[in-house]
Motif scaffolding. Structure first.
Motif, PDB file in Angstrom:
ATOM      1  N   ASP A  45      -4.646 -17.084  55.375  1.00 52.98           N
ATOM      2  CA  ASP A  45      -5.111 -18.364  55.902  1.00 52.98           C
ATOM      3  C   ASP A  45      -4.048 -19.424  55.655  1.00 52.98           C
ATOM      4  O   ASP A  45      -3.609 -19.633  54.529  1.00 52.98           O
ATOM      5  CB  ASP A  45      -6.409 -18.739  55.187  1.00 52.98           C
ATOM      6  CG  ASP A  45      -7.077 -19.960  55.790  1.00 52.98           C
ATOM      7  OD1 ASP A  45      -6.483 -20.573  56.704  1.00 52.98           O
ATOM      8  OD2 ASP A  45      -8.177 -20.304  55.345  1.00 52.98           O
ATOM      9  N   THR A  46      -3.625 -20.110  56.705  1.00 51.52           N
ATOM     10  CA  THR A  46      -2.603 -21.144  56.572  1.00 51.52           C
ATOM     11  C   THR A  46      -3.207 -22.537  56.502  1.00 51.52           C
ATOM     12  O   THR A  46      -2.478 -23.521  56.513  1.00 51.52           O
ATOM     13  CB  THR A  46      -1.631 -21.075  57.761  1.00 51.52           C
ATOM     14  OG1 THR A  46      -2.363 -21.265  58.984  1.00 51.52           O
ATOM     15  CG2 THR A  46      -0.897 -19.741  57.808  1.00 51.52           C
ATOM     16  N   THR A  47      -4.536 -22.634  56.442  1.00 49.71           N
ATOM     17  CA  THR A  47      -5.190 -23.940  56.404  1.00 49.71           C
ATOM     18  C   THR A  47      -5.354 -24.467  54.982  1.00 49.71           C
ATOM     19  O   THR A  47      -5.793 -25.594  54.792  1.00 49.71           O
ATOM     20  CB  THR A  47      -6.579 -23.876  57.053  1.00 49.71           C
ATOM     21  OG1 THR A  47      -7.409 -22.996  56.280  1.00 49.71           O
ATOM     22  CG2 THR A  47      -6.485 -23.368  58.484  1.00 49.71           C
ATOM     23  N   TYR A  49      -7.360 -22.894  52.773  1.00 54.92           N
ATOM     24  CA  TYR A  49      -8.621 -22.372  52.253  1.00 54.92           C
ATOM     25  C   TYR A  49      -8.455 -20.949  51.732  1.00 54.92           C
ATOM     26  O   TYR A  49      -7.610 -20.178  52.198  1.00 54.92           O
ATOM     27  CB  TYR A  49      -9.693 -22.370  53.345  1.00 54.92           C
ATOM     28  CG  TYR A  49     -10.162 -23.742  53.746  1.00 54.92           C
ATOM     29  CD1 TYR A  49     -10.830 -24.562  52.850  1.00 54.92           C
ATOM     30  CD2 TYR A  49      -9.930 -24.217  55.029  1.00 54.92           C
ATOM     31  CE1 TYR A  49     -11.266 -25.824  53.219  1.00 54.92           C
ATOM     32  CE2 TYR A  49     -10.360 -25.480  55.407  1.00 54.92           C
ATOM     33  CZ  TYR A  49     -11.030 -26.278  54.501  1.00 54.92           C
ATOM     34  OH  TYR A  49     -11.456 -27.528  54.874  1.00 54.92           O
ATOM     35  N   TYR A  64      -9.828 -24.858  48.097  1.00 53.17           N
ATOM     36  CA  TYR A  64      -8.932 -25.583  48.997  1.00 53.17           C
ATOM     37  C   TYR A  64      -7.706 -26.021  48.215  1.00 53.17           C
ATOM     38  O   TYR A  64      -7.817 -26.755  47.222  1.00 53.17           O
ATOM     39  CB  TYR A  64      -9.638 -26.799  49.598  1.00 53.17           C
ATOM     40  CG  TYR A  64      -8.773 -27.591  50.546  1.00 53.17           C
ATOM     41  CD1 TYR A  64      -8.233 -26.993  51.685  1.00 53.17           C
ATOM     42  CD2 TYR A  64      -8.481 -28.923  50.317  1.00 53.17           C
ATOM     43  CE1 TYR A  64      -7.437 -27.710  52.567  1.00 53.17           C
ATOM     44  CE2 TYR A  64      -7.695 -29.657  51.197  1.00 53.17           C
ATOM     45  CZ  TYR A  64      -7.170 -29.041  52.316  1.00 53.17           C
ATOM     46  OH  TYR A  64      -6.379 -29.753  53.180  1.00 53.17           O
ATOM     47  N   HIS A 186     -15.748 -28.748  53.822  1.00 56.98           N
ATOM     48  CA  HIS A 186     -14.584 -28.630  54.698  1.00 56.98           C
ATOM     49  C   HIS A 186     -13.691 -29.865  54.519  1.00 56.98           C
ATOM     50  O   HIS A 186     -13.605 -30.718  55.410  1.00 56.98           O
ATOM     51  CB  HIS A 186     -15.018 -28.491  56.163  1.00 56.98           C
ATOM     52  CG  HIS A 186     -15.805 -27.265  56.462  1.00 56.98           C
ATOM     53  ND1 HIS A 186     -17.149 -27.141  56.161  1.00 56.98           N
ATOM     54  CD2 HIS A 186     -15.438 -26.085  57.021  1.00 56.98           C
ATOM     55  CE1 HIS A 186     -17.570 -25.949  56.530  1.00 56.98           C
ATOM     56  NE2 HIS A 186     -16.556 -25.290  57.050  1.00 56.98           N
ATOM     57  N   ARG A 188     -10.482 -30.375  54.570  1.00 59.64           N
ATOM     58  CA  ARG A 188      -9.380 -30.533  55.526  1.00 59.64           C
ATOM     59  C   ARG A 188      -9.883 -31.135  56.834  1.00 59.64           C
ATOM     60  O   ARG A 188      -9.316 -32.110  57.352  1.00 59.64           O
ATOM     61  CB  ARG A 188      -8.721 -29.180  55.779  1.00 59.64           C
ATOM     62  CG  ARG A 188      -7.573 -29.188  56.788  1.00 59.64           C
ATOM     63  CD  ARG A 188      -6.940 -27.802  56.855  1.00 59.64           C
ATOM     64  NE  ARG A 188      -5.839 -27.758  57.783  1.00 59.64           N
ATOM     65  CZ  ARG A 188      -5.950 -27.394  59.072  1.00 59.64           C
ATOM     66  NH1 ARG A 188      -7.143 -27.044  59.534  1.00 59.64           N
ATOM     67  NH2 ARG A 188      -4.898 -27.368  59.851  1.00 59.64           N
ATOM     68  N   GLU A 189     -10.961 -30.567  57.372  1.00 61.86           N
ATOM     69  CA  GLU A 189     -11.496 -31.048  58.639  1.00 61.86           C
ATOM     70  C   GLU A 189     -12.058 -32.463  58.509  1.00 61.86           C
ATOM     71  O   GLU A 189     -11.851 -33.317  59.393  1.00 61.86           O
ATOM     72  CB  GLU A 189     -12.587 -30.095  59.143  1.00 61.86           C
ATOM     73  CG  GLU A 189     -12.066 -28.740  59.598  1.00 61.86           C
ATOM     74  CD  GLU A 189     -11.757 -27.785  58.440  1.00 61.86           C
ATOM     75  OE1 GLU A 189     -11.228 -26.694  58.707  1.00 61.86           O
ATOM     76  OE2 GLU A 189     -12.038 -28.126  57.266  1.00 61.86           O
TER      77      GLU A 189
END
Length: 259
Positions: A45-47, A49, A64, A186, A188-189
């Motif tokens: 996962d590159t986000t 998470y 995260y 979440h 990041r979002e």
């Protein structure tokens, strides 16, 4: 808050349960075997998470940027947010002054809960408004009731989601998140959506219990360090401005959109 806005953000369990959830000793964690197996077999996962067993049972199996996300607290503890000793314990009057609000500002109170900060900011922005955001319909009901009780027509309750506060783009001068960000499912979002809602000179004010201070009587998972907060805000493109350390137990960190 935990409290002490998001914030899930700004929502809390029964008063005694809430206090214990932040302060009681850790209990033995249960291993999330299925989640761990999925993690090991998944594409990287590159986000930022990661899914793995909870190192702390007071948090979820979602991480995260290396930080385990804390459990969300429910609306049942709304009375705790309005406790009589909160101003002294948290220095809420000092926090409000440090925001340096202008009369015309549009402020988003992310994880507003019952509106403890929303209704205290309302008279500070008489030509502006306060967008009181929460993801729980029960808290929106509290906000509507308290809006009438406080005669605060410039406070607008907003029902958000775990990924989006539902704010108009380029509309907010300041987004305030008090002791709620560490519970965002979440982050990041949410922060990308909050960034999009900021005006070009808009700011984010992030209040979190100091992880660097062992004397702050809050569980580690409900605290954040300045270093971790800066890393997470940088990941969504927000610049660090300053950290004000005049509150009794919390960092008050300011970030902004890049110029």
């Amino acid at each position: 808050m935990t409290i002490p806005s998001v914030f899930f953000w700004g929502s809390w369990a029964l008063s005694t349960v809430l206090f214990q959830s932040c302060t009681q000793p850790l209990s033995e964690s249960t291993a999330a075997t299925a989640a761990e197996q999925r993690r090991q077999s998944a594409v990287p996962d590159t986000t930022g998470y990661e899914i793995r067993p909870p190192a702390d049972p007071n948090g979820i199996s979602r991480y995260y940027l290396g930080r385990q996300i804390a459990h969300v607290m429910g609306h049942e503890g709304a009375d705790w947010l309005e406790r009589s000793g909160r101003q002294q314990e948290e220095g809420t009057d000092v926090l409000l002054k440090a925001l340096r609000l202008k009369p015309t500002d549009v402020v988003a109170d992310i994880g507003a809960g019952t509106g403890y900060f929303s209704f205290r900011m309302s008279p500070l922005v008489p030509q502006g408004k306060v967008l009181a955001v929460d993801i729980q319909p029960e808290m929106i009901t509290y906000l509507q009731d308290n809006k009438e009780r406080n005669n605060a027509p410039n406070v607008e309750p907003v029902l958000g989601t775990v990924q989006n506060p539902n704010l108009p783009a380029n509309s907010v001068d300041l987004a305030l998140i008090v002791d709620a960000y560490h519970e965002f499912d979440h982050p990041r979002e949410m922060m990308r959506a909050i960034k999009a809602a900021l005006k070009p000179n808009g700011r984010v004010a992030l209040a979190e219990y100091r992880a660097e201070d062992a004397k702050v009587p809050i569980k580690r998972i409900h605290k954040m360090s300045v270093e971790q907060a800066r890393k997470e805000m940088k990941a969504v493109g927000l610049e660090f401005v300053e950290s004000i350390e005049t509150l009794p137990q919390q960092h008050l960190m300011f970030f902004r959109r890049p110029k």
